[in-house]
Motif scaffolding. Structure first.
Motif, short mmCIF file in Angstrom:
data_model
loop_
_atom_site.label_atom_id
_atom_site.label_comp_id
_atom_site.label_asym_id
_atom_site.label_seq_id
_atom_site.Cartn_x
_atom_site.Cartn_y
_atom_site.Cartn_z
N LEU A 1 71.06 3.32 -9.65
CA LEU A 1 72.14 2.68 -8.88
C LEU A 1 72.99 1.84 -9.81
N ARG B 1 80.26 4.12 -8.80
CA ARG B 1 80.93 5.12 -7.96
C ARG B 1 81.60 4.40 -6.80
N GLU C 1 83.71 5.40 -4.72
CA GLU C 1 83.85 6.18 -3.49
C GLU C 1 82.65 6.02 -2.57
N SER C 2 81.50 5.66 -3.17
CA SER C 2 80.28 5.61 -2.38
C SER C 2 80.02 4.18 -1.89
N PRO C 3 80.06 3.96 -0.56
CA PRO C 3 79.83 2.61 -0.04
C PRO C 3 78.49 2.07 -0.48
N MET C 4 77.45 2.92 -0.53
CA MET C 4 76.15 2.43 -0.96
C MET C 4 76.21 2.00 -2.43
N GLY C 5 77.00 2.73 -3.22
CA GLY C 5 77.15 2.40 -4.63
C GLY C 5 77.78 1.04 -4.82
#
Lengths: 313, 177
Positions: free
Chosen positions: A90, A95, A97-101
């Protein structure tokens, strides 16, 4: 009539008959993240407004809990991972674009800020505390000197963290119940309301409790408005969205949602808090615990119900 | 180059051979599958219609799973094939939530797994296992950018649909109807 079945006999664990890949860890993490965001927001904003002496519990005591809440929340996230030993990736990737990122990065920034913030108040709350090393004492006095400089980014990051707990879900286009932009603000307001409730529980100062009680009532009203707004938005949407709303309007989540979240978690505690402001004797623990439990159950329901909803084809 | 698949719902008999071929070729663990066959029955007797569909990952051109992956484990390979790099996957489940087709699953070893269009076979010039084994030859695999390929030819001459195009994913599996 339309009937659909798997002729090849598909029955994959946690995917069939309906998706259930995120279990109890995610709602607990979203709840703790929301409470932590709320506490840091109130602590930061009252410092910026210069009210830190009047709001002792809000600004100084409650933030001491935040590092523990955040670390426990992160531990919940870790428990949710199925490929645990690879979690460090992580933080070797960015990234956007990735909310979790980016959520993982927000947590990586706000957790140390919350630790520094509470460290600057430890000696004020626990006068017997000794930092032992001179370098830590110098560091502490430096932190105290630049508190206002920390308060600004902390308040902003707290709002981002609070909204993120909702955006994590709303970014999934495939789950119609989650895929609505109101979820971010709704989770932010709900997180702030639970934080206000926790502060009311911790505070022994009547005036401070009154201020936080007023704020909590306002937040509960906004949250109720957002919930109505959410359901109305779905009812005006596509068939998949109408199906999502119907889970709460006659479907299997109607009773738990309206009983535990809307009534016992929002309306009833708001009424108790109004009574208290009017001068009636209401034990502060009751509305506060109801708001906290309502917030937790709300996240459990949204996470589980959202996974049931899907596109129809 | 853009790989895609066309599946003839009027030739498919629902034998599930594609499912077994995939499980064997890719060593899919027991109780899991990367492709599956759906039977959709519409109408009331005697006016009934049946559609048989062999479904799998749609290798979408606008993949929500690639977009939401926090580590970049879900990525595009040449030809638009969506793959999961096992050593980068943390098993967070975000891509499983993001897929409108429920085409992904959590492998017992922890990482997320799905159809790869049998990329190891495609690189050697073969068809994916499901396509090779189909007894009615109802599946066509090939390059959608190659105007002379069989798949482009089939799509030119037949009516087709894709699944949940309203999800905005630009799926690359087409069902001939």
């Amino acid at each position: 009539m339309r009937e659909e079945l798997f002729v090849s006999g598909r029955n994959i664990p946690n995917i069939d008959p309906y998706l259930n890949i995120w279990h109890w860890q995610i709602p607990i993490y979203l709840f703790l993240g929301g409470v932590a965001a709320g506490i840091l927001f109130f602590s930061g904003i009252f410092t910026i407004l210069g009210k830190d002496h009047k709001m002792r519990t809000t600004v100084k005591v409650a933030p001491l809990l935040v590092p523990f809440l955040l670390v426990f929340g992160l531990f919940m996230l870790f428990l949710d991972l199925k490929h645990k030993l690879y979690f460090w990736q992580l933080y070797t990737t960015i990234r956007l674009e990735s909310p979790m990122g980016w959520g993982a990065w927000v947590l990586m920034i706000i957790t140390p800020i919350s630790i520094l913030w509470s460290a600057s108040y430890v000696r004020e709350i626990f006068p017997g505390w000794d930092w032992k090393f001179d370098i830590l004492k110098t560091f502490e006095s430096w932190l105290i000197k630049y508190r206002l400089w920390i308060a600004w980014p902390m308040t902003i990051y707290a709002v981002i963290l609070g909204i993120y707990t909702g955006i994590l879900l709303s970014a999934f286009n495939a789950r119609p119940l989650w895929n609505t932009s109101i979820l971010g603000p709704l989770f932010l307001v709900s997180g702030m309301s639970t934080a206000a409730a926790l502060i009311i529980m911790l505070s022994k100062d009547h005036k401070e409790r009154k201020i936080m009680g007023r704020i909590d009532i306002l937040l509960i009203l906004i949250e109720l408005f957002f919930i109505v707004h959410l359901l109305m938005g779905f009812l005006a949407g596509s068939e998949a969205q109408i199906n999502a709303a119907s889970l709460f309007l006659g479907g299997k989540f109607t009773a738990p949602f309206f009983t535990f979240v809307v009534f016992l978690g929002l309306i009833f505690p708001a009424i108790l808090e109004i009574f208290e402001l009017k001068g009636f004797k209401v034990p502060v623990y009751i509305p506060a615990i109801l708001v906290l439990l309502g917030g937790l159950i709300f996240r459990f329901i949204i996470v589980e119900a959202g996974q049931i909803t899907r596109f129809l084809y | 180059m853009r790989y895609g698949m066309a599946i003839d719902t009027r030739k498919c008999v629902g034998c599930s051979d594609c499912v077994v071929a995939c499980q064997t070729e890719n060593n899919v663990p027991l109780g899991f599958c990367r492709d599956w066959v759906v039977e959709v029955v519409d109408g009331t007797y005697p006016n009934v219609s049946i559609e048989l569909r062999s479904e799998r990952c749609n290798h979408c051109a606008n993949s929500p799973c690639v977009r939401c992956c926090p580590t970049g484990a879900s990525h595009f390979e040449d030809g638009g094939i969506v793959l999961v790099e096992h050593s980068k996957c943390i098993g967070c489940g975000a891509c499983i939530e993001a897929c409108p087709y429920d085409a992904r699953y959590s492998h017992p070893d922890g990482y997320v797994d799905k159809c790869t269009f049998c990329i190891h076979r495609v690189r050697e010039g073969n068809n994916p296992a499901c396509v090779s084994v189909c007894p009615t030859s109802c599946m066509y695999f090939g390059d959608l950018d190659d105007q002379n390929s069989k798949i482009v030819n089939v799509l030119k001459n037949r009516k087709f649909k894709s699944l949940a195009p309203e999800a905005g994913t630009k799926p690359q599996i087409f069902y001939l109807v």
